[in-house]
Design an enzyme around this catalytic site. Structure first.
Site, PDB file in Angstrom:
ATOM      1  N   HIS A  55       0.881  -1.166   0.000  1.00 25.09           N
ATOM      2  CA  HIS A  55       0.000   0.000   0.000  1.00 25.09           C
ATOM      3  C   HIS A  55       0.922   1.220   0.000  1.00 25.09           C
ATOM      4  O   HIS A  55       1.987   1.177   0.617  1.00 25.09           O
ATOM      5  CB  HIS A  55      -0.832   0.091   1.272  1.00 25.09           C
ATOM      6  N   ASP A  58       2.447   1.782   3.295  1.00 33.24           N
ATOM      7  CA  ASP A  58       3.379   0.773   3.847  1.00 33.24           C
ATOM      8  C   ASP A  58       4.801   1.219   3.526  1.00 33.24           C
ATOM      9  O   ASP A  58       5.739   0.929   4.262  1.00 33.24           O
ATOM     10  CB  ASP A  58       3.208  -0.601   3.189  1.00 33.24           C
ATOM     11  N   MET A  89       2.466  -5.801  -7.857  1.00 35.55           N
ATOM     12  CA  MET A  89       1.166  -5.199  -7.521  1.00 35.55           C
ATOM     13  C   MET A  89       1.339  -4.081  -6.499  1.00 35.55           C
ATOM     14  O   MET A  89       2.227  -4.150  -5.645  1.00 35.55           O
ATOM     15  CB  MET A  89       0.247  -6.302  -6.964  1.00 35.55           C
ATOM     16  N   GLU A 182     -11.091  -6.311  -4.966  1.00 36.90           N
ATOM     17  CA  GLU A 182     -11.062  -7.353  -3.926  1.00 36.90           C
ATOM     18  C   GLU A 182     -12.287  -7.202  -3.022  1.00 36.90           C
ATOM     19  O   GLU A 182     -12.461  -6.184  -2.360  1.00 36.90           O
ATOM     20  CB  GLU A 182      -9.767  -7.201  -3.121  1.00 36.90           C
ATOM     21  N   LYS A 184     -14.827  -8.268   0.192  1.00 37.57           N
ATOM     22  CA  LYS A 184     -14.807  -8.808   1.553  1.00 37.57           C
ATOM     23  C   LYS A 184     -16.173  -8.525   2.164  1.00 37.57           C
ATOM     24  O   LYS A 184     -16.695  -7.428   1.979  1.00 37.57           O
ATOM     25  CB  LYS A 184     -13.691  -8.118   2.357  1.00 37.57           C
ATOM     26  N   GLU A 218      -9.983 -13.252  -2.502  1.00 40.80           N
ATOM     27  CA  GLU A 218      -9.195 -13.686  -1.335  1.00 40.80           C
ATOM     28  C   GLU A 218      -9.895 -14.849  -0.649  1.00 40.80           C
ATOM     29  O   GLU A 218     -11.071 -14.789  -0.327  1.00 40.80           O
ATOM     30  CB  GLU A 218      -9.000 -12.539  -0.347  1.00 40.80           C
ATOM     31  N   HIS A 221     -11.753 -14.178   2.629  1.00 40.61           N
ATOM     32  CA  HIS A 221     -12.948 -13.345   2.506  1.00 40.61           C
ATOM     33  C   HIS A 221     -14.157 -14.162   2.052  1.00 40.61           C
ATOM     34  O   HIS A 221     -15.261 -13.982   2.566  1.00 40.61           O
ATOM     35  CB  HIS A 221     -12.695 -12.194   1.541  1.00 40.61           C
ATOM     36  N   ASP A 246      -5.422 -13.488  -3.662  1.00 36.32           N
ATOM     37  CA  ASP A 246      -4.909 -13.386  -2.290  1.00 36.32           C
ATOM     38  C   ASP A 246      -5.120 -14.726  -1.596  1.00 36.32           C
ATOM     39  O   ASP A 246      -6.258 -15.141  -1.345  1.00 36.32           O
ATOM     40  CB  ASP A 246      -5.633 -12.278  -1.511  1.00 36.32           C
ATOM     41  N   ASP A 256     -11.642 -11.980  10.468  1.00 37.12           N
ATOM     42  CA  ASP A 256     -10.593 -12.148   9.455  1.00 37.12           C
ATOM     43  C   ASP A 256      -9.318 -12.665  10.125  1.00 37.12           C
ATOM     44  O   ASP A 256      -8.660 -11.939  10.863  1.00 37.12           O
ATOM     45  CB  ASP A 256     -10.353 -10.759   8.843  1.00 37.12           C
ATOM     46  N   ASP A 258      -6.527 -14.351   8.599  1.00 36.40           N
ATOM     47  CA  ASP A 258      -5.257 -14.222   7.856  1.00 36.40           C
ATOM     48  C   ASP A 258      -4.254 -15.318   8.197  1.00 36.40           C
ATOM     49  O   ASP A 258      -3.071 -15.051   8.460  1.00 36.40           O
ATOM     50  CB  ASP A 258      -4.606 -12.850   8.125  1.00 36.40           C
ATOM     51  N   ASP A 288      -1.688 -13.151   1.346  1.00 34.38           N
ATOM     52  CA  ASP A 288      -2.154 -12.026   2.155  1.00 34.38           C
ATOM     53  C   ASP A 288      -2.514 -12.569   3.533  1.00 34.38           C
ATOM     54  O   ASP A 288      -3.683 -12.814   3.835  1.00 34.38           O
ATOM     55  CB  ASP A 288      -3.360 -11.353   1.487  1.00 34.38           C
TER      56      ASP A 288
HETATM   57  C1  GCO Z   1      -7.818  -7.278   4.456  1.00 31.77           C
HETATM   58  C2  GCO Z   1      -7.481  -7.226   2.982  1.00 31.77           C
HETATM   59  C3  GCO Z   1      -6.265  -6.400   2.682  1.00 31.77           C
HETATM   60  C4  GCO Z   1      -6.112  -6.153   1.201  1.00 31.77           C
HETATM   61  C5  GCO Z   1      -5.043  -5.162   0.963  1.00 31.77           C
HETATM   62  C6  GCO Z   1      -4.696  -5.000  -0.478  1.00 31.77           C
HETATM   63  O1  GCO Z   1      -8.623  -8.122   4.807  1.00 31.77           O
HETATM   64  O2  GCO Z   1      -7.297  -6.469   5.235  1.00 31.77           O
HETATM   65  O3  GCO Z   1      -7.328  -8.521   2.544  1.00 31.77           O
HETATM   66  O4  GCO Z   1      -5.142  -7.065   3.198  1.00 31.77           O
HETATM   67  O5  GCO Z   1      -5.818  -7.322   0.508  1.00 31.77           O
HETATM   68  O6  GCO Z   1      -5.461  -3.943   1.490  1.00 31.77           O
HETATM   69  O7  GCO Z   1      -5.603  -4.256  -1.088  1.00 31.77           O
HETATM   70 MN    MN Z   2      -6.459  -9.255   0.730  1.00 29.98          MN
HETATM   71 MN    MN Z   3      -8.086 -10.021   3.972  1.00 34.57          MN
END
Ligand code: GCO
Ligand code: MN
Ligand code: MN
Length: 388
Positions: A55, A58, A89, A182, A184, A218, A221, A246, A256, A258, A288
């Protein structure tokens, strides 16, 4: 049997925010030291990744001066050069700053909407400067807790207007860039607009430049929404819209999480990897996800290595599945076609419709045919558990 070592051709990528995750969560502060972007690039090279994504913030803090920005970008470029890590990306942080508390492109405040476009154009410039060919849009704050004050219909129009503007911006600047949306379902908003990959695919068709816009599905998600991720990916692939992916893992119906790819539901991960490899998906395999909060830096490396290793193990399992004579015999049986009704397949014609309507089916016989899915699934489980 391979050694499951990641290679550039596997296109494994991580975000700065993934291996850089410090373990902070809503209930506790950071447990790991923040790594600089340069340190992260070196870490990714050490574990064998191909690329790094980011990002805007970041890499460059939101309040950096132009001179600081230039120095950070210079150091980062040097790290990329020293390690051979690439940037496939980039994306915009449109969720952390308080300005985005009610969304970015869908905010009810026109000043925030204008600021979101301003920030995204600058972030696109930065991404392109570093080599990104895919630009991701994740609208974390584009949603509501209450529908009393924000129109879902108007928000959809505003989101489309912003994407149309940004497509024109990329075209105007002759950027070689595609956009990937993307979805979610929730978190951080109570409900996020366009909550699934399927919803995004429908939305893309309404845009001015649908050819420039695809999806970044993702795994976590779709699982949060209780859906089958591979099915969503297949739909995106079939539509020519799988621009990025992702990968991570997630318990169904939770926040979430991850988690490391393949760590929670290896069977779903297997069918996903098999799909991507069977169709020849050639894009990034982006993880991700982040290491457990329990772990220190060694755990972060173990996490990153684990994501890639599991992918490669599942890739080998997919090849084994495709070569297994018993599995293939069952598949041949399942998909058997004696050709006796071939005259009814394919495109419509009035004659075909007429003769199909007149044809006499043995409906009872059709209903008697079973399928050996139990056997096939057990062979798959045997294979995945390593006894085959
Ligand atoms: C989340 C998302 C993020 C995006 C990222 C890229 O759940 O926080 O998955 O990690 O993928 O902002 O756009
Ligand atoms: Mn993501
Ligand atoms: Mn995510």
């Amino acid at each position: 049997m391979t050694d499951f070592q990641p290679k550039p051709e596997h296109k494994f990528t991580f975000g700065l925010w993934t291996v850089g995750n410090t373990g902070a969560d809503p209930f506790g502060k950071a447990v790991r030291k923040a790594l600089s972007p340069v340190e992260i690039v070196h870490l990714l090279a050490e574990v064998g990744a191909w690329g790094v994504n980011f990002h805007d913030n970041d890499l460059v803090p939101i309040d950096a001066t132009p001179a600081q920005r230039d120095q950070i970008v210079k150091d980062f470029k040097q790290a990329l050069k020293d390690t051979g890590i690439v940037v496939p990306m980039a994306t915009t942080n449109l969720f952390s700053d308080p300005a985005f508390r009610d969304g970015a492109f869908t905010s009810n405040d026109p000043k925030v909407r204008a600021y979101a476009l301003h920030k995204t154009m600058r972030a696109i410039d930065l991404g392109v400067e570093l080599g990104a060919k895919t630009y991701v849009f994740w609208g974390g704050r584009e949603g509501t807790e209450t529908d009393a004050g924000k129109s879902a219909l108007e928000s959809g129009k505003r989101f489309a207007e912003a994407l149309n503007f940004l497509c024109e911006y990329a075209l105007d600047n002759q950027y070689d860039l595609k956009f990937a949306l993307e979805a979610k379902p929730n978190e951080p908003r109570g409900d996020i607009y366009l909550p699934t990959t399927g919803a995004m695919l429908g939305f893309i068709a309404t845009l001015d430049h649908p050819e420039m816009v695809g999806v970044n599905p993702e795994m976590a998600h779709e699982h949060m929404a209780g859906l089958n991720f591979m099915h969503a990916v297949a739909q995106a692939w079939g539509a020519g819209k799988l621009f990025h992916i992702d990968l991570n893992d997630q318990n169904y119906a939770r926040y979430d999480q991850d988690l490391r790819f393949g760590s929670q539901n290896p069977k779903a991960a297997f069918f996903l990897v098999k799909f991507l490899e069977d169709v020849g998906y050639a894009g990034s395999r982006h993880f991700d996800a982040h290491a457990y909060r329990t772990d220190n830096l060694d755990g972060v490396k173990a996490f990153a290595r684990g994501c890639m290793r599991t992918y490669l193990i599942l890739k080998e399992k997919a090849a084994q599945f495709n070569a297994d004579p018993d599995i293939q015999a069952l598949l041949a049986q399942i998909n058997a076609d004696d050709g006796s009704l071939v005259q009814f397949s394919g495109k419509y014609s009035a004659d075909k419709a007429k003769s199909l309507k007149a044809y006499e089916f043995d409906r009872v016989a059709l209903g008697q045919r079973g399928q050996p899915y139990e056997q096939l699934d057990q062979l798959t489980i045997d294979l995945l558990l390593g006894v085959r």
